[in-house]
Design an enzyme around this catalytic site. Sequence first.
Site, PDB file in Angstrom:
ATOM      1  N   ASP A   1      -1.461  -0.383   2.054  1.00 20.60           N
ATOM      2  CA  ASP A   1      -2.459  -1.410   1.746  1.00 20.60           C
ATOM      3  C   ASP A   1      -2.531  -2.367   2.937  1.00 20.60           C
ATOM      4  OD1 ASP A   1      -4.154  -3.234   0.637  1.00 20.60           O
ATOM      5  OD2 ASP A   1      -3.043  -3.566  -1.192  1.00 20.60           O
TER       6      ASP A   1
ATOM      7  N   PHE B   1      -7.831  -2.110  -6.832  1.00 25.42           N
ATOM      8  CA  PHE B   1      -6.450  -2.101  -7.327  1.00 25.42           C
ATOM      9  C   PHE B   1      -6.204  -0.842  -8.162  1.00 25.42           C
ATOM     10  CE2 PHE B   1      -2.785  -3.299  -9.924  1.00 25.42           C
ATOM     11  CZ  PHE B   1      -1.939  -3.685  -8.900  1.00 25.42           C
TER      12      PHE B   1
ATOM     13  N   ARG C   1       3.116   3.296 -14.163  1.00 25.42           N
ATOM     14  CA  ARG C   1       3.716   4.219 -13.185  1.00 25.42           C
ATOM     15  C   ARG C   1       3.747   5.640 -13.737  1.00 25.42           C
ATOM     16  NH1 ARG C   1       6.219   1.003  -9.113  1.00 25.42           N
ATOM     17  NH2 ARG C   1       7.239  -0.891  -9.854  1.00 25.42           N
TER      18      ARG C   1
ATOM     19  N   GLU D   1       5.631   7.599   1.174  1.00 25.05           N
ATOM     20  CA  GLU D   1       5.217   6.359   0.521  1.00 25.05           C
ATOM     21  C   GLU D   1       3.976   6.606  -0.334  1.00 25.05           C
ATOM     22  OE1 GLU D   1       5.844   3.780  -0.718  1.00 25.05           O
ATOM     23  OE2 GLU D   1       5.368   1.973   0.393  1.00 25.05           O
TER      24      GLU D   1
HETATM   25  C1  PRP Z   1       3.642  -1.425  -3.367  1.00 25.34           C
HETATM   26  C2  PRP Z   1       3.531   0.035  -2.979  1.00 25.34           C
HETATM   27  C3  PRP Z   1       3.857   0.028  -1.497  1.00 25.34           C
HETATM   28  C4  PRP Z   1       3.355  -1.325  -1.041  1.00 25.34           C
HETATM   29  C5  PRP Z   1       2.081  -1.165  -0.253  1.00 25.34           C
HETATM   30  O1  PRP Z   1       4.969  -1.741  -3.560  1.00 25.34           O
HETATM   31  O2  PRP Z   1       4.413   0.847  -3.719  1.00 25.34           O
HETATM   32  O3  PRP Z   1       5.245   0.119  -1.267  1.00 25.34           O
HETATM   33  O4  PRP Z   1       3.126  -2.091  -2.231  1.00 25.34           O
HETATM   34  O5  PRP Z   1       1.512  -2.411   0.059  1.00 25.34           O
HETATM   35  P1  PRP Z   1       1.429  -3.035   1.510  1.00 25.34           P
HETATM   36  O6  PRP Z   1       0.900  -1.971   2.437  1.00 25.34           O
HETATM   37  O7  PRP Z   1       0.436  -4.177   1.313  1.00 25.34           O
HETATM   38  O8  PRP Z   1       2.778  -3.535   1.897  1.00 25.34           O
HETATM   39  P2  PRP Z   1       5.477  -3.066  -4.355  1.00 25.34           P
HETATM   40  O9  PRP Z   1       5.855  -4.135  -3.391  1.00 25.34           O
HETATM   41  O10 PRP Z   1       4.449  -3.436  -5.402  1.00 25.34           O
HETATM   42  O11 PRP Z   1       6.804  -2.553  -5.034  1.00 25.34           O
HETATM   43  P3  PRP Z   1       6.974  -1.288  -6.020  1.00 25.34           P
HETATM   44  O12 PRP Z   1       6.864  -0.045  -5.153  1.00 25.34           O
HETATM   45  O13 PRP Z   1       8.323  -1.465  -6.596  1.00 25.34           O
HETATM   46  O14 PRP Z   1       5.858  -1.330  -7.051  1.00 25.34           O
END
Ligand code: PRP
Length: 193
Positions: free
Chosen positions: A116, A165, A178, A112
Site C-alpha cells: 500500500d 480498502f 482474514r 507479503e
Molecule cells: C497490512 C498488510 C501489510 C501492510 C501494507 O499490515 O498486511 O503488511 O499493512 O501496508 P503498507 O504498504 O502501507 O505498509 P498491518 O499493519 O495492518 O498488520 P497485519 O498484517 O497484522 O494486519
Amino acid sequence: MDGKVLPLAQQENELLQDLERVLYSEEEIARRIQELGRQISEDYRDKQLVLISILKGGIVFLADLMRSITIPHAFDLVGASSYRGGTQSSGKVIITKDVTLDLRDKHLLLVEDILDTGHTLNVVCEVLKIHQPASLDICCLLDKGRERTINVPLKYTGFQIPDEFVVGYGLDFREYYRNLSCIGVLKPEVYSE
Ligand code: PRP
C-alpha cells in the site's frame, strides 16, 4: 460478530455481506498462485531459498504459495504492524517479531499480502539486510495502484488492485475478515461506523 461461534461456511456468508464487491475469487487466487509458484521454482532452482512472510496478513498467502513451489526451501516469519485497527497506515511500522533462522548467504523472498504505502516492506527489507543474505526480493500478492513516496521494487506481483480498502485472504479490518477465501472491497459503511 463478537462472541459467536459459527460453522466456517456460515461465518463466511456473514462476512461476505460486508463486501461491496469481490475483486478475486478463491479460484482466481489459486490459479495465480500456481503460476507464481511455477515461476519461483524455476528462478530459484539450485539456490538456497528462504521465504519470509510478514505477520499477520501474509501468512495465508505464504501457506498456499509454499505448497505451489516445487523446489526445496525453508520459511521464516517477521512480525510487523502499522495499521493498528484503522483503514490507513499510521506510517510508523512496529517490528513485533524477528526471524529465527540463520539467513546469511541465503536467497530471501519476502512473501507479503499487500503493498500500500510501502512503509511495511521498506522497514522489513532494512531489518532483513542486517542478516546479510545473498539476495533479497519481494513477492507481493496485491499491489495497490497509488502514488508512493517510497520505492519498493516487486519481483513478483499477484494482482494490481485499485486504491480501495480490501479484506479477505489474510487481510483484515480490526482483525476480522482474514478467513474469507476471496479478496473483496469492504463497504465504506462498515469502517465508518
Ligand atoms: C497490512 C498488510 C501489510 C501492510 C501494507 O499490515 O498486511 O503488511 O499493512 O501496508 P503498507 O504498504 O502501507 O505498509 P498491518 O499493519 O495492518 O498488520 P497485519 O498484517 O497484522 O494486519
